[in-house]
Enzyme design. Sequence first.
Site, PDB file in Angstrom:
ATOM      1  N   THR A 122       0.816  -1.215   0.000  1.00 44.67           N
ATOM      2  CA  THR A 122       0.000   0.000   0.000  1.00 44.67           C
ATOM      3  C   THR A 122       0.855   1.273   0.000  1.00 44.67           C
ATOM      4  OG1 THR A 122      -1.391   1.302   1.512  1.00 44.67           O
ATOM      5  CG2 THR A 122      -0.161  -0.452   2.516  1.00 44.67           C
ATOM      6  N   ASP A 123       0.281   2.365  -0.511  1.00 39.20           N
ATOM      7  CA  ASP A 123       0.950   3.676  -0.452  1.00 39.20           C
ATOM      8  C   ASP A 123       1.167   4.120   0.987  1.00 39.20           C
ATOM      9  OD1 ASP A 123      -1.754   4.181   0.133  1.00 39.20           O
ATOM     10  OD2 ASP A 123      -2.038   5.645  -1.481  1.00 39.20           O
ATOM     11  N   GLU A 124       0.383   3.551   1.917  1.00 43.46           N
ATOM     12  CA  GLU A 124       0.457   4.009   3.311  1.00 43.46           C
ATOM     13  C   GLU A 124       1.813   3.729   3.952  1.00 43.46           C
ATOM     14  OE1 GLU A 124      -2.764   3.565   5.929  1.00 43.46           O
ATOM     15  OE2 GLU A 124      -4.251   3.329   4.339  1.00 43.46           O
ATOM     16  N   TYR A 146      -1.631  -0.506  11.074  1.00 46.11           N
ATOM     17  CA  TYR A 146      -1.841  -1.242   9.811  1.00 46.11           C
ATOM     18  C   TYR A 146      -0.660  -1.029   8.867  1.00 46.11           C
ATOM     19  CZ  TYR A 146      -3.309  -1.685   4.914  1.00 46.11           C
ATOM     20  OH  TYR A 146      -3.353  -1.979   3.567  1.00 46.11           O
TER      21      TYR A 146
HETATM   22  N1  NAD Z   1      -8.311  -1.801  -0.138  1.00 44.39           N
HETATM   23  C1  NAD Z   1      -7.379  -0.916  -0.433  1.00 44.39           C
HETATM   24  O1  NAD Z   1      -7.679   0.261  -0.664  1.00 44.39           O
HETATM   25  C2  NAD Z   1      -5.927  -1.329  -0.510  1.00 44.39           C
HETATM   26  C3  NAD Z   1      -4.992  -0.399  -0.996  1.00 44.39           C
HETATM   27  C4  NAD Z   1      -3.647  -0.785  -1.109  1.00 44.39           C
HETATM   28  C5  NAD Z   1      -3.270  -2.061  -0.732  1.00 44.39           C
HETATM   29  N2  NAD Z   1      -4.203  -2.930  -0.233  1.00 44.39           N
HETATM   30  C6  NAD Z   1      -3.757  -4.281   0.140  1.00 44.39           C
HETATM   31  O2  NAD Z   1      -4.412  -5.173  -0.748  1.00 44.39           O
HETATM   32  C7  NAD Z   1      -4.685  -6.413  -0.082  1.00 44.39           C
HETATM   33  C8  NAD Z   1      -6.156  -6.742  -0.215  1.00 44.39           C
HETATM   34  O3  NAD Z   1      -6.924  -5.685   0.352  1.00 44.39           O
HETATM   35  P1  NAD Z   1      -8.516  -5.783   0.398  1.00 44.39           P
HETATM   36  O4  NAD Z   1      -9.034  -4.410   0.504  1.00 44.39           O
HETATM   37  O5  NAD Z   1      -8.990  -6.677  -0.680  1.00 44.39           O
HETATM   38  O6  NAD Z   1      -8.702  -6.499   1.791  1.00 44.39           O
HETATM   39  P2  NAD Z   1      -9.936  -7.349   2.363  1.00 44.39           P
HETATM   40  O7  NAD Z   1      -9.926  -7.092   3.828  1.00 44.39           O
HETATM   41  O8  NAD Z   1     -11.167  -7.075   1.568  1.00 44.39           O
HETATM   42  O9  NAD Z   1      -9.526  -8.858   2.084  1.00 44.39           O
HETATM   43  C9  NAD Z   1      -8.545  -9.535   2.795  1.00 44.39           C
HETATM   44  C10 NAD Z   1      -8.759 -11.025   2.591  1.00 44.39           C
HETATM   45  O10 NAD Z   1      -7.710 -11.713   3.297  1.00 44.39           O
HETATM   46  C11 NAD Z   1      -8.298 -12.769   4.047  1.00 44.39           C
HETATM   47  N3  NAD Z   1      -7.444 -13.024   5.211  1.00 44.39           N
HETATM   48  C12 NAD Z   1      -7.237 -12.202   6.270  1.00 44.39           C
HETATM   49  N4  NAD Z   1      -6.395 -12.784   7.139  1.00 44.39           N
HETATM   50  C13 NAD Z   1      -6.053 -13.978   6.618  1.00 44.39           C
HETATM   51  C14 NAD Z   1      -5.210 -15.035   7.038  1.00 44.39           C
HETATM   52  N5  NAD Z   1      -4.537 -14.971   8.203  1.00 44.39           N
HETATM   53  N6  NAD Z   1      -5.086 -16.123   6.231  1.00 44.39           N
HETATM   54  C15 NAD Z   1      -5.758 -16.212   5.052  1.00 44.39           C
HETATM   55  N7  NAD Z   1      -6.585 -15.244   4.627  1.00 44.39           N
HETATM   56  C16 NAD Z   1      -6.729 -14.140   5.380  1.00 44.39           C
HETATM   57  C17 NAD Z   1      -9.689 -12.292   4.415  1.00 44.39           C
HETATM   58  O11 NAD Z   1     -10.561 -13.369   4.722  1.00 44.39           O
HETATM   59  C18 NAD Z   1     -10.092 -11.539   3.151  1.00 44.39           C
HETATM   60  O12 NAD Z   1     -10.705 -12.408   2.218  1.00 44.39           O
HETATM   61  C19 NAD Z   1      -4.218  -6.223   1.365  1.00 44.39           C
HETATM   62  O13 NAD Z   1      -2.952  -6.800   1.488  1.00 44.39           O
HETATM   63  C20 NAD Z   1      -4.144  -4.715   1.542  1.00 44.39           C
HETATM   64  O14 NAD Z   1      -3.178  -4.365   2.479  1.00 44.39           O
HETATM   65  C21 NAD Z   1      -5.518  -2.598  -0.117  1.00 44.39           C
END
Ligand code: NAD
Length: 316
Positions: A122-124, A146
Amino acid sequence: MNVLVTGGAGFIGSHFVDRLLEEEADARVSVLDALTYAGTKENVAHLGEEERFRFVLGDIVEAEAVDPLVKDADLVVNFAAESFVDRSIGDARPFAVTNVQGTLTILDACRRHDVAMVQVSTDEVYGSTPEGAFTEESPLQPNNPYSATKAGADLLCRSYHRTYGMDVRIFRGPNAYGPRQHPEKAIPTFTIAALEGRPLPVYGDGSNRREWLHVRDFARAVVTVVRRGKPGEIYNGGGGHEVPNLELAEAICRLTDAPPDLITFVDDRPGHDFRYSMVWDRLRGLEWVPDVPFERGLEETVTWFRDHPDRRGGRA
Ligand SMILES: NC(=O)c1ccc[n+]([C@@H]2O[C@H](COP(=O)([O-])OP(=O)(O)OC[C@H]3O[C@@H](n4cnc5c(N)ncnc54)[C@H](O)[C@@H]3O)[C@@H](O)[C@H]2O)c1
């Protein structure tokens, strides 16, 4: 190509799976997901008949769950994470466990079986900047638990490339939005409140800004890193739409015909980052550019939540 997608029942991971199966005729995808409060099989239910797809319930922290799947894979793409900043402020521990320890479990399995990995970050991790934009070489200065755990995972990935010569790539994305996002996140929160005639809670004075990238563009960016990225390289994503939170809430009111006086200012998030921004020339060099204009993407997202009342809450 056998691809293990961890966290593939979540928001972005499920769109990535769709895109990969669409683009790569010879790809077989296994999703490993623990189905935490944030994940749901509904996100991959439409793939039920797809013979190139399978779902495995399991935790990325557990080597016994991860190792046999990695052994059969050519590539792992790690989306699995605890992903909501507000929850990390309440309790950082699950974030350290999944985001750091879980990534380490995947890295160790990839190392054992000589499998490449793409880490979704993430950008964060760069922290906040009032102006300008971070490059992939900018220092990591995360400001909330986070982003600290995501930065920790990125550093482990870097170290496994440097120490063991593993093919580990990192993609750092801006804020994603679109269909299937968990209702606790900002755009779903505003949209659901507006659709249901409830107050839209805006942190502080609403001047904090975010850059929004449609989830299909985010998924395409990760596919691009998979197909054309270089081992050990970091790729920033960008090209989204930057907007102050208050303007975002106002736009959602317009799209839902909700009265703007539903917008309510609430106590600011502790350590709230003001703004993120990244230079994404390296990814552009791999011939990726975003495709979905923000106005269209936001309208589509509002329509999706209007049409899916079952996805407006109740899963937490
Ligand atoms: N949503 C955003 O805006 C954003 C931006 C930049 C990066 N990201 C990164 O992208 C990725 C996906 O984000 P998202 O928004 O789809 O998240 P989300 O919370 O919608 O999905 C996360 C998924 O991971 C699964 N999960 C969590 N813990 C787990 C574990 N211990 N073992 C197996 N599965 C597990 C959950 O069940 C869920 O299906 C993350 O790594 C996040 O940091 C998200």
